[in-house]
Design an enzyme around this catalytic site. Structure first.
Site, mmCIF file in Angstrom:
data_model
loop_
_atom_site.group_PDB
_atom_site.id
_atom_site.type_symbol
_atom_site.label_atom_id
_atom_site.label_comp_id
_atom_site.label_asym_id
_atom_site.label_seq_id
_atom_site.Cartn_x
_atom_site.Cartn_y
_atom_site.Cartn_z
ATOM 1 N N PRO A 2 -86.585 92.755 143.710
ATOM 2 C CA PRO A 2 -85.853 93.777 142.987
ATOM 3 C C PRO A 2 -86.387 93.976 141.593
ATOM 4 O O PRO A 2 -86.491 93.039 140.806
ATOM 5 C CB PRO A 2 -84.429 93.234 142.944
ATOM 6 N N GLU A 3 -86.707 95.189 141.314
ATOM 7 C CA GLU A 3 -87.088 95.589 139.968
ATOM 8 C C GLU A 3 -86.004 96.543 139.464
ATOM 9 O O GLU A 3 -84.969 96.681 140.116
ATOM 10 C CB GLU A 3 -88.463 96.261 139.990
ATOM 11 N N HIS A 86 -78.430 82.854 154.731
ATOM 12 C CA HIS A 86 -78.858 82.644 153.355
ATOM 13 C C HIS A 86 -77.864 83.188 152.324
ATOM 14 O O HIS A 86 -78.226 83.430 151.185
ATOM 15 C CB HIS A 86 -80.247 83.240 153.103
ATOM 16 N N ARG A 104 -85.208 82.921 149.578
ATOM 17 C CA ARG A 104 -86.124 81.970 148.940
ATOM 18 C C ARG A 104 -85.470 81.081 147.891
ATOM 19 O O ARG A 104 -86.114 80.172 147.359
ATOM 20 C CB ARG A 104 -87.317 82.731 148.341
#
Length: 256
Positions: A2-3, A86, A104
């Site tokens: 995400p930017e 997750h 992650r």
DNA sequence: TCATCCCTGTGG
DNA sequence: CCACAGGGATGA
């Protein structure tokens, strides 16, 4: 992942769900986040939901719940009991839950009295500081754009996209850009980011990013991830190099 | 300013 | 199996 555009899309989608609503409970599903529920005083009303660079800030009473999605994090809005794989943290509201999901586990969630990250001006703010700021650095322009202390919100995809739009070779030292290149850069930054926000961001082939309501972003990169494919403008094969330790895509003909 | 590391998963 | 992935902190 995400930017700025993905984070902004996330905040815009969540704001009507949670602004003014009461956070009833917080529940960590990953031990790393055990301190989060403990450090909150609940229930608490969400008095603000903001984006700062790539950070997401929930204003809760006198405290800020600060989320950074890093590479693979996302916030989902879930009105049922579903808990995707997750899921690390659940924020419970009367009408539904905000889920922090992060394959992650590089993303962060913190509770702080004050947001103290040292960020440069937001990439969607007034960019008149650019010419002077660029003069002070010999770093490759692409590396400069990725440094959040210089300008906040641009990541690896949009750095490539912005430099393509501006017609600038990513390897050029920041202080080597002439006034015309700087002007093109100054225009390309809000253009690319705004278009990406309108598209709800970029969802790559792995489908990792989605909005809180499960939509994919429609932004289609011109150069990012397109090594060897023809430039959409001139047909020259897109090249991939390494800059600042990150994969860097550009058109050797359109960008000089 | 660079490499390295954090962590997990996927694709070649 | 290795390379690589939207980000960033750290220490040399």
């Amino acid at each position: 992942m995400p930017e700025l555009p993905e984070v902004e899309s996330t905040v815009r989608a969540l704001r009507p769900k949670v602004l003014g609503q009461t956070l009833l409970r917080a529940h960590a599903l990953d031990p790393v986040f055990d301190p989060v529920p403990k450090s909150l005083s609940l229930p608490a009303q969400v008095r603000a939901l903001e984006r700062r660079g790539k950070y997401i800030l929930f204003g809760l009473g006198d405290l800020w719940l600060v989320v950074h999605l890093r590479m693979s994090g996302r916030l989902l809005w879930e009105e049922g009991q579903a808990r995707p794989p997750h899921t690390r943290l659940v924020l419970e509201f009367p009408q539904g839950n905000v889920l922090f999901v992060d394959v992650r586990r590089l993303g962060t969630v913190e509770v702080v009295p004050e947001f103290t990250e040292e960020l440069g001006p937001d990439a969607l703010s007034d960019l008149s500081f650019l010419p002077e700021a660029l003069k002070g650095s010999r770093a490759p322009i692409k590396v400069w754009l990725l440094d959040q202390r210089n300008i906040a919100g641009i990541g690896n995809i949009y750095a490539a996209e912005i430099l393509f739009r501006a017609g600038i070779d990513p390897r050029r030292p920041a202080n080597s850009l002439g006034p015309r290149a700087v002007q093109r850069l100054k225009e390309a930054i809000p253009e690319v980011l705004t278009e990406a926000i309108e598209a709800l961001g970029t969802t790559l082939a792995d489908g990792a990013y989605q909005t809180p309501e499960g939509e994919a972003g429609d932004y289609e990169p011109w150069v990012y991830g397109r090594e060897g494919l023809p430039c959409k403008v001139c047909g020259t094969p897109i090249e991939r190099i390494e800059l600042g330790g990150r994969g860097t895509y550009f058109c050797p003909r359109c960008q000089r």
